[in-house]
Each structure stands twice: as C-alpha cells, then as structure tokens.
Scaffold this motif. Structure first.
Motif, PDB file in Angstrom:
ATOM      1  N   TYR A  38       0.866  -1.175   0.000  1.00  0.00           N
ATOM      2  CA  TYR A  38       0.000   0.000   0.000  1.00  0.00           C
ATOM      3  C   TYR A  38       0.905   1.228   0.000  1.00  0.00           C
ATOM      4  CZ  TYR A  38      -3.277   3.551   1.727  1.00  0.00           C
ATOM      5  OH  TYR A  38      -4.044   4.682   1.877  1.00  0.00           O
ATOM      6  N   ARG A  40       0.467   5.275  -0.812  1.00  0.00           N
ATOM      7  CA  ARG A  40      -0.530   6.321  -1.068  1.00  0.00           C
ATOM      8  C   ARG A  40      -0.293   7.040  -2.397  1.00  0.00           C
ATOM      9  NH1 ARG A  40      -4.251   8.955   1.668  1.00  0.00           N
ATOM     10  NH2 ARG A  40      -4.693  11.101   1.061  1.00  0.00           N
ATOM     11  N   LEU A  43      -1.186   4.742  -5.267  1.00  0.00           N
ATOM     12  CA  LEU A  43      -2.644   4.610  -5.357  1.00  0.00           C
ATOM     13  C   LEU A  43      -3.248   5.834  -6.045  1.00  0.00           C
ATOM     14  CD1 LEU A  43      -3.436   3.078  -1.879  1.00  0.00           C
ATOM     15  CD2 LEU A  43      -4.205   2.124  -4.047  1.00  0.00           C
ATOM     16  N   TYR A  48      -4.411   0.683  -8.152  1.00  0.00           N
ATOM     17  CA  TYR A  48      -5.409   0.319  -7.148  1.00  0.00           C
ATOM     18  C   TYR A  48      -5.207  -1.066  -6.536  1.00  0.00           C
ATOM     19  CZ  TYR A  48      -7.716   4.355  -9.205  1.00  0.00           C
ATOM     20  OH  TYR A  48      -7.995   5.611  -9.678  1.00  0.00           O
ATOM     21  N   ARG A  50      -2.815  -2.155  -5.084  1.00  0.00           N
ATOM     22  CA  ARG A  50      -2.078  -2.003  -3.829  1.00  0.00           C
ATOM     23  C   ARG A  50      -3.025  -1.945  -2.625  1.00  0.00           C
ATOM     24  NH1 ARG A  50       3.230  -0.024  -4.324  1.00  0.00           N
ATOM     25  NH2 ARG A  50       3.926   0.357  -6.447  1.00  0.00           N
ATOM     26  N   GLY A  51      -4.255  -1.523  -2.843  1.00  0.00           N
ATOM     27  CA  GLY A  51      -5.249  -1.482  -1.782  1.00  0.00           C
ATOM     28  C   GLY A  51      -5.628  -2.862  -1.288  1.00  0.00           C
ATOM     29  N   HIS A  55      -2.177  -5.538   2.108  1.00  0.00           N
ATOM     30  CA  HIS A  55      -2.592  -6.242   3.331  1.00  0.00           C
ATOM     31  C   HIS A  55      -1.941  -7.626   3.452  1.00  0.00           C
ATOM     32  CE1 HIS A  55      -5.723  -3.333   4.436  1.00  0.00           C
ATOM     33  NE2 HIS A  55      -5.849  -3.171   3.135  1.00  0.00           N
ATOM     34  N   ALA A  95     -10.325  -5.709   2.943  1.00  0.00           N
ATOM     35  CA  ALA A  95      -9.107  -5.014   2.490  1.00  0.00           C
ATOM     36  C   ALA A  95      -9.462  -3.733   1.754  1.00  0.00           C
ATOM     37  CB  ALA A  95      -8.276  -5.939   1.596  1.00  0.00           C
ATOM     38  N   SER A  99      -8.585   0.014   3.085  1.00  0.00           N
ATOM     39  CA  SER A  99      -7.705   0.841   2.250  1.00  0.00           C
ATOM     40  C   SER A  99      -8.367   2.163   1.877  1.00  0.00           C
ATOM     41  CB  SER A  99      -7.292   0.072   0.994  1.00  0.00           C
ATOM     42  OG  SER A  99      -6.432  -0.988   1.344  1.00  0.00           O
ATOM     43  N   TYR A 103      -6.943   5.751   2.972  1.00  0.00           N
ATOM     44  CA  TYR A 103      -6.641   6.767   1.961  1.00  0.00           C
ATOM     45  C   TYR A 103      -7.328   8.095   2.279  1.00  0.00           C
ATOM     46  CZ  TYR A 103      -5.619   8.802  -2.568  1.00  0.00           C
ATOM     47  OH  TYR A 103      -5.157   9.635  -3.560  1.00  0.00           O
ATOM     48  N   TYR A 112       1.709   1.182   3.935  1.00  0.00           N
ATOM     49  CA  TYR A 112       1.083   0.248   4.881  1.00  0.00           C
ATOM     50  C   TYR A 112       1.289  -1.170   4.377  1.00  0.00           C
ATOM     51  CZ  TYR A 112      -2.391  -2.486   7.382  1.00  0.00           C
ATOM     52  OH  TYR A 112      -2.999  -3.447   8.145  1.00  0.00           O
ATOM     53  N   ALA A 173      -5.311   1.746  11.002  1.00  0.00           N
ATOM     54  CA  ALA A 173      -5.760   0.580  10.226  1.00  0.00           C
ATOM     55  C   ALA A 173      -6.519  -0.396  11.121  1.00  0.00           C
ATOM     56  CB  ALA A 173      -4.573  -0.104   9.561  1.00  0.00           C
TER      57      ALA A 173
END
Length: 197
Positions: A38, A40, A43, A48, A50-51, A55, A95, A99, A103, A112, A173
């Motif tokens: 993850y 930022r 993203l 996407y 990575r969202g 995890h 997840a 996420s 964000y 993350y 989180a």
C-alpha cells in the motif's frame, strides 16, 4: 493431522490458502514487494491493486509470524461461521474498505503492510456473530476489541512492537478494521432481514 485437532465444521481451505499466500509473498524479492505494498502516492496514480495486495505483505518475519498466529486464532474462534466462498468474498471486501478509509481518513499514512487490520475486521465480525447466536464470549471479545483500538488511539502505537516488526504500528488501520467488521455485520443483518420480508 491438523484437521484431526480442529473442530469438524471449520472450513480450513481458505485459511490455509491465505496463510500460504502470505508466506509466498514474504519470499518475493524486495523490488517486487515494493510494487505490491500500500503506497498512497502510487494509489493516487491509479495503482489500485495495492489497496488489496498491501494487506498481504509484512515488514519482517516477526510481523508475518504474529499475523499468522492471529489468523489461526480467528480460524479457531470463528472459522465455523463462514463457508469458504463467504470468506473469499469477505477478505477482499475488508481489504478494500480498510484501504479506502486509510486513503481518505489517514492522509499521513503513506505506506502500509500487514494483515492486522483485516484480522481486526474478522475478529469483529466473528464477535458480532457470537453475540447474534447468544455466545457469551462474543460481547466480551467485541468490548475487548473496542477497548484495544480506543487505547491505541489514545496512547499511540506501541514502541516495543514497532521495534520488533521494524515498522510503525498502524493503529488507524486497526480502527478501520473494526469499523469494516461492523459495517459488514450490519450489511449481513440487513440482507437477512430483507430475505425474511
């Protein structure tokens, strides 16, 4: 052998699949892991995946081992409630919700990794299911989760744990994990009410 010591009604396959995936991803070379965590800024550029994939990665082997132990605990406590297909739908949903909350609600969280937020979501959903079926331990577990995330929000991350996992503990989180567990529990309850109507 594992099947012989577990309760009969636990759907073991998805938990084993998730644990295997966590271990395999931990073995990937660092440059590939960097492409999956993850991030930022990434993203924001449209990466996407990575969202979800963030995890499943971990900062070091201690982080991975703690989350594998947490996954085992979730399976032992609540593995009998959900079928394999339900779990394989719930986990990406958790997840994704976590996420999105990270964000939009925690802009300071740039990077993350870890399963702990999803574990908080799974434990929350399981505790609420315990309450629904009148298991006395459900309310205790749910209260414990609320107290834990409230304590983390008040006191901040645990410095010793951060040192062990070689990363800052992502307390936001964890909070978002509990929120996503509650959200899914409410959605499942509403769906059940609509089915009865």
């Amino acid at each position: 052998m594992l099947r012989s010591i577990l309760p009969q009604n636990i759907h073991l396959a998805p938990y084993m699949l998730l644990a295997t995936l966590l271990i395999l991803l931990a073995l990937l070379p660092e440059p590939i892991q960097q492409w999956l965590l993850y991030d930022r800024a990434a993203l924001a550029k449209g990466q996407y995946w990575r969202g979800l994939s963030g995890h499943l990665l971990h900062s070091n082997h201690w982080h991975l081992l703690m989350n594998l132990a947490g996954l085992l605990l979730v399976m032992l406590l609540h593995g009998h409630y959900f079928r394999s297909r339900q779990l394989l739908l719930q986990w990406p949903l958790f997840a994704g919700i976590i996420s999105v909350l990270l964000y939009f609600c925690s802009p300071g969280m740039q990077i993350y990794v870890g399963l702990s937020a999803m574990l908080h979501a799974m434990l929350t959903l399981g505790a609420l299911k315990d309450i629904q079926v009148k298991q006395s331990t459900g309310a205790l577990l749910f209260a414990g989760l609320i107290a834990k995330v409230a304590w983390e929000q008040w006191q901040g991350p645990d410095a010793q744990l951060s040192q062990l996992i070689n990363a800052s503990v992502a307390i936001d989180a964890h909070l978002y994990g509990v929120i996503s567990g509650v959200l899914l529990a409410v959605l499942l309850w509403l769906a059940k009410c609509l089915d009865k109507a």
